[in-house]
Design a protein around this motif. Structure first.
Motif, PDB file in Angstrom:
ATOM      1  N   TYR A   1      41.860  30.846  18.750  1.00 23.52           N
ATOM      2  CA  TYR A   1      42.034  29.417  18.511  1.00 23.52           C
ATOM      3  C   TYR A   1      42.585  29.158  17.111  1.00 23.52           C
ATOM      4  O   TYR A   1      43.362  28.214  16.915  1.00 23.52           O
ATOM      5  CB  TYR A   1      40.696  28.702  18.706  1.00 23.52           C
ATOM      6  N   ILE A   2      42.208  29.990  16.152  1.00 23.57           N
ATOM      7  CA  ILE A   2      42.763  29.860  14.805  1.00 23.57           C
ATOM      8  C   ILE A   2      44.276  30.051  14.857  1.00 23.57           C
ATOM      9  O   ILE A   2      45.044  29.283  14.269  1.00 23.57           O
ATOM     10  CB  ILE A   2      42.114  30.870  13.845  1.00 23.57           C
ATOM     11  N   HIS A   3      44.714  31.079  15.589  1.00 22.27           N
ATOM     12  CA  HIS A   3      46.156  31.329  15.729  1.00 22.27           C
ATOM     13  C   HIS A   3      46.835  30.187  16.485  1.00 22.27           C
ATOM     14  O   HIS A   3      47.921  29.743  16.111  1.00 22.27           O
ATOM     15  CB  HIS A   3      46.392  32.647  16.470  1.00 22.27           C
ATOM     16  N   ALA A   4      46.178  29.725  17.554  1.00 29.11           N
ATOM     17  CA  ALA A   4      46.800  28.708  18.403  1.00 29.11           C
ATOM     18  C   ALA A   4      46.946  27.364  17.687  1.00 29.11           C
ATOM     19  O   ALA A   4      47.902  26.624  17.927  1.00 29.11           O
ATOM     20  CB  ALA A   4      45.980  28.526  19.680  1.00 29.11           C
ATOM     21  N   HIS A   5      45.999  27.037  16.802  1.00 34.77           N
ATOM     22  CA  HIS A   5      45.997  25.730  16.156  1.00 34.77           C
ATOM     23  C   HIS A   5      46.880  25.665  14.909  1.00 34.77           C
ATOM     24  O   HIS A   5      47.216  24.566  14.458  1.00 34.77           O
ATOM     25  CB  HIS A   5      44.568  25.338  15.763  1.00 34.77           C
ATOM     26  N   ARG A   6      47.233  26.818  14.361  1.00 39.78           N
ATOM     27  CA  ARG A   6      47.997  26.811  13.108  1.00 39.78           C
ATOM     28  C   ARG A   6      49.335  26.097  13.296  1.00 39.78           C
ATOM     29  O   ARG A   6      50.040  26.312  14.276  1.00 39.78           O
ATOM     30  CB  ARG A   6      48.212  28.239  12.610  1.00 39.78           C
ATOM     31  N   ASN A   7      49.652  25.224  12.331  1.00 32.88           N
ATOM     32  CA  ASN A   7      50.903  24.446  12.305  1.00 32.88           C
ATOM     33  C   ASN A   7      50.989  23.405  13.425  1.00 32.88           C
ATOM     34  O   ASN A   7      52.058  22.851  13.665  1.00 32.88           O
ATOM     35  CB  ASN A   7      52.137  25.360  12.360  1.00 32.88           C
ATOM     36  N   LYS A   8      49.875  23.145  14.086  1.00 32.55           N
ATOM     37  CA  LYS A   8      49.842  22.100  15.111  1.00 32.55           C
ATOM     38  C   LYS A   8      49.348  20.795  14.485  1.00 32.55           C
ATOM     39  O   LYS A   8      48.625  20.787  13.498  1.00 32.55           O
ATOM     40  CB  LYS A   8      48.931  22.507  16.270  1.00 32.55           C
ATOM     41  N   THR A   9      49.747  19.674  15.084  1.00 26.59           N
ATOM     42  CA  THR A   9      49.364  18.357  14.582  1.00 26.59           C
ATOM     43  C   THR A   9      48.176  17.823  15.370  1.00 26.59           C
ATOM     44  O   THR A   9      48.253  17.680  16.593  1.00 26.59           O
ATOM     45  CB  THR A   9      50.547  17.373  14.697  1.00 26.59           C
ATOM     46  N   PHE A  10      47.083  17.542  14.665  1.00 25.07           N
ATOM     47  CA  PHE A  10      45.886  16.967  15.270  1.00 25.07           C
ATOM     48  C   PHE A  10      45.664  15.585  14.671  1.00 25.07           C
ATOM     49  O   PHE A  10      45.718  15.410  13.449  1.00 25.07           O
ATOM     50  CB  PHE A  10      44.637  17.815  14.992  1.00 25.07           C
ATOM     51  N   VAL A  11      45.413  14.609  15.516  1.00 18.43           N
ATOM     52  CA  VAL A  11      45.006  13.280  15.067  1.00 18.43           C
ATOM     53  C   VAL A  11      43.509  13.152  15.341  1.00 18.43           C
ATOM     54  O   VAL A  11      43.061  13.350  16.475  1.00 18.43           O
ATOM     55  CB  VAL A  11      45.784  12.174  15.803  1.00 18.43           C
ATOM     56  N   ILE A  12      42.737  12.837  14.300  1.00 21.71           N
ATOM     57  CA  ILE A  12      41.281  12.745  14.428  1.00 21.71           C
ATOM     58  C   ILE A  12      40.847  11.317  14.099  1.00 21.71           C
ATOM     59  O   ILE A  12      41.136  10.794  13.020  1.00 21.71           O
ATOM     60  CB  ILE A  12      40.564  13.744  13.504  1.00 21.71           C
ATOM     61  N   PHE A  13      40.154  10.697  15.035  1.00 21.41           N
ATOM     62  CA  PHE A  13      39.623   9.344  14.853  1.00 21.41           C
ATOM     63  C   PHE A  13      38.121   9.403  14.601  1.00 21.41           C
ATOM     64  O   PHE A  13      37.403  10.175  15.234  1.00 21.41           O
ATOM     65  CB  PHE A  13      39.890   8.489  16.098  1.00 21.41           C
ATOM     66  N   PHE A  14      37.644   8.570  13.688  1.00 17.50           N
ATOM     67  CA  PHE A  14      36.199   8.390  13.501  1.00 17.50           C
ATOM     68  C   PHE A  14      35.955   6.946  13.091  1.00 17.50           C
ATOM     69  O   PHE A  14      36.750   6.327  12.376  1.00 17.50           O
ATOM     70  CB  PHE A  14      35.628   9.368  12.468  1.00 17.50           C
ATOM     71  N   GLY A  15      34.863   6.394  13.579  1.00 16.46           N
ATOM     72  CA  GLY A  15      34.565   4.998  13.321  1.00 16.46           C
ATOM     73  C   GLY A  15      33.956   4.774  11.951  1.00 16.46           C
ATOM     74  O   GLY A  15      33.587   5.711  11.232  1.00 16.46           O
ATOM     75  N   GLY A  16      33.823   3.503  11.601  1.00 11.43           N
ATOM     76  CA  GLY A  16      33.202   3.161  10.330  1.00 11.43           C
ATOM     77  C   GLY A  16      31.753   3.588  10.250  1.00 11.43           C
ATOM     78  O   GLY A  16      31.219   3.812   9.154  1.00 11.43           O
ATOM     79  N   GLU A  17      31.094   3.726  11.419  1.00  9.16           N
ATOM     80  CA  GLU A  17      29.707   4.200  11.432  1.00  9.16           C
ATOM     81  C   GLU A  17      29.600   5.607  10.865  1.00  9.16           C
ATOM     82  O   GLU A  17      28.635   5.938  10.171  1.00  9.16           O
ATOM     83  CB  GLU A  17      29.158   4.171  12.865  1.00  9.16           C
TER      84      GLU A  17
END
Length: 438
Positions: free
Chosen positions: A17-33
């Motif tokens: 997974y480290i290899h697979a995720h490298r140079n990939k774009t992830f958008v992460i959402f988190f609320g104000g809570e």
């Protein structure tokens, strides 16, 4: 030694997974809570770790509780319609204050570099900006939403430029119009629009609770978009903390995002467990099934060999060379789960003589007991029917009862067709089973 072995095993298992995720774009959402929570710094440490592993990171934060706090201090009630805030002039000022403060707090946490802390040596650069072009929602059902808006366009080129410079991009749920107006936006909608515009590999939604089935309380590990839609229709009263992320996930998948993850942010390390372990800890939403039963290809040979090697060593399966599997790959079917081959079998047909031999039936130890063997056997039956085979044979040393429970009968070597007799290995002393399928 056990903790050491456990760590080494986990680290090795996470390497694909480290290899697979490298140079990939992830958008992460988190609320104000999440920002208000005492353990928010843990999330920031995990964001920093993802960045250090070469993941192109876009963070989209919410500010709903921060806005409510400011309105409460002014003794003003927050107004909502269809889960969207009605933003008048006073509420807009609270939106601006909350967005600015939360953005600065997150930037400060991402800028930490204290020795003997998870952020030591991180040196993360954070970029914020007017990446979101918005327009007013206007009047719906007679309700004037005021300064509440919706996403009109994402400046994806500007965001990519920042990501290309190894910056973490931080986006607030605020949009701007070409005329200079400011609009309050749904953070989930912003995260969805950003992931679609960037053609991100993943959208990750950190939720306030796990996505569970209200009927039995069990966590849902995965759903297709169609299943998610049915789930929402069957449970119209489900909490908005789950329904809104689910709707965002569905929209993202329908617009080309392969996988969206809903993760309970209250579980320490949940983000890492979801992204770097085989089964994760959250709920995966995808357009197609996460686990697929399909014909094998040449690219599957390595996974098949890895799956059957322990069984060959235990004497449960006859040894097969890579060359033999390659020659017979058209006979194989596999179950693939997130890039891992967790099940396989082969149907070697003799169409002229109307029989077939089932071979190399294997399921990964971590996934046994979930009817995957039955699924592969049903596939074999269908394939045999398409080829108009009349009888199926199995040679087995240790799984005879499994086949007998599924309608196979004990037989003798003398009952084998000549082609199979020639392949029979007396040293293995395999039991012969057969089943009529005509």
């Amino acid at each position: 030694m056990e903790p050491q072995k456990s760590f080494v095993s986990w680290f090795r298992d996470s390497s694909p997974y480290i290899h697979a995720h490298r140079n990939k774009t992830f958008v992460i959402f988190f609320g104000g809570e999440a920002v208000l929570a005492d353990d928010f710094d843990h999330h920031v440490h995990d964001f920093a770790l993802l960045n250090s592993l070469g993941i192109r990171l876009v963070l989209v934060h919410g500010i709903r509780p921060q806005i409510d706090q400011r309105l409460t201090k002014m003794d003003i009630s927050a107004r909502f319609h269809k889960n969207l805030r009605i933003t008048d002039d006073v509420a807009l000022q609270c939106v601006k204050e909350a967005a600015g403060l939360v953005r600065v707090e997150i930037e400060a946490l991402l800028s930490m570099g204290l020795a003997n802390s998870p952020m030591a040596g991180a040196k993360i650069k954070v970029a914020s900006g007017n990446f979101v072009v918005a327009k007013p929602i206007g009047v719906i059902d007679g309700i004037d939403y005021g300064h509440t808006g919706e996403v009109r366009r994402i400046d994806s080129a500007a965001i990519h430029q920042q990501l290309d410079q190894d910056n973490v991009v931080l986006i607030s749920p605020v949009g701007y119009s070409p005329s200079g107006e400011v609009f309050n936006l749904s953070a989930e909608q912003v995260a969805t629009a950003v992931s679609i515009a960037l053609k991100a590999e993943k959208l990750v939604l950190l939720t306030e609770q796990s996505c569970c089935n209200p009927d039995n309380g069990e966590q849902i590990q995965q759903m297709t978009t169609a299943e998610a839609d049915t789930f929402l229709q069957q449970h119209p009263g489900i909490s908005t903390s789950i329904s809104l992320p689910l709707k965002a996930a569905m929209q993202s998948c329908q617009s080309g995002i392969d996988r969206v993850h809903l993760i309970d942010r209250t579980i320490d390390g949940a983000l890492l467990l979801e992204l770097f372990s085989r089964d994760g800890i959250g709920t995966l939403i995808s357009s197609t099934a996460f686990e697929e039963l399909r014909p094998a290809t040449l690219n599957d040979i390595g996974g098949i060999l890895e799956l059957i090697k322990p069984l060959e060593q235990q004497g449960k399966l006859a040894k097969r060379s890579r060359e033999k599997i390659e020659m017979e790959i058209a006979d194989y079917i596999v179950i693939e789960r997130d890039g891992l081959i967790i099940g396989c079998t082969a149907l070697h047909p003799d169409v002229q003589n109307r029989f077939g031999a089932i071979a190399c039936l294997a399921v990964h130890p971590d996934y046994q007991g979930s009817a995957r063997g039955n699924r592969m056997l049903e596939y074999v039956y269908r394939r045999a029917g398409e080829l108009r085979l009349k009888k199926l044979f199995v040679l087995s040393t240790q799984t005879m009862h499994w086949f007998i429970e599924r309608g196979f009968l004990s037989s003798n070597i003398t009952d084998l067709p000549d082609q199979l007799k020639a392949l029979y290995n007396p040293q293995r002393n395999s039991k012969v089973l057969c089943k009529d399928i005509s």
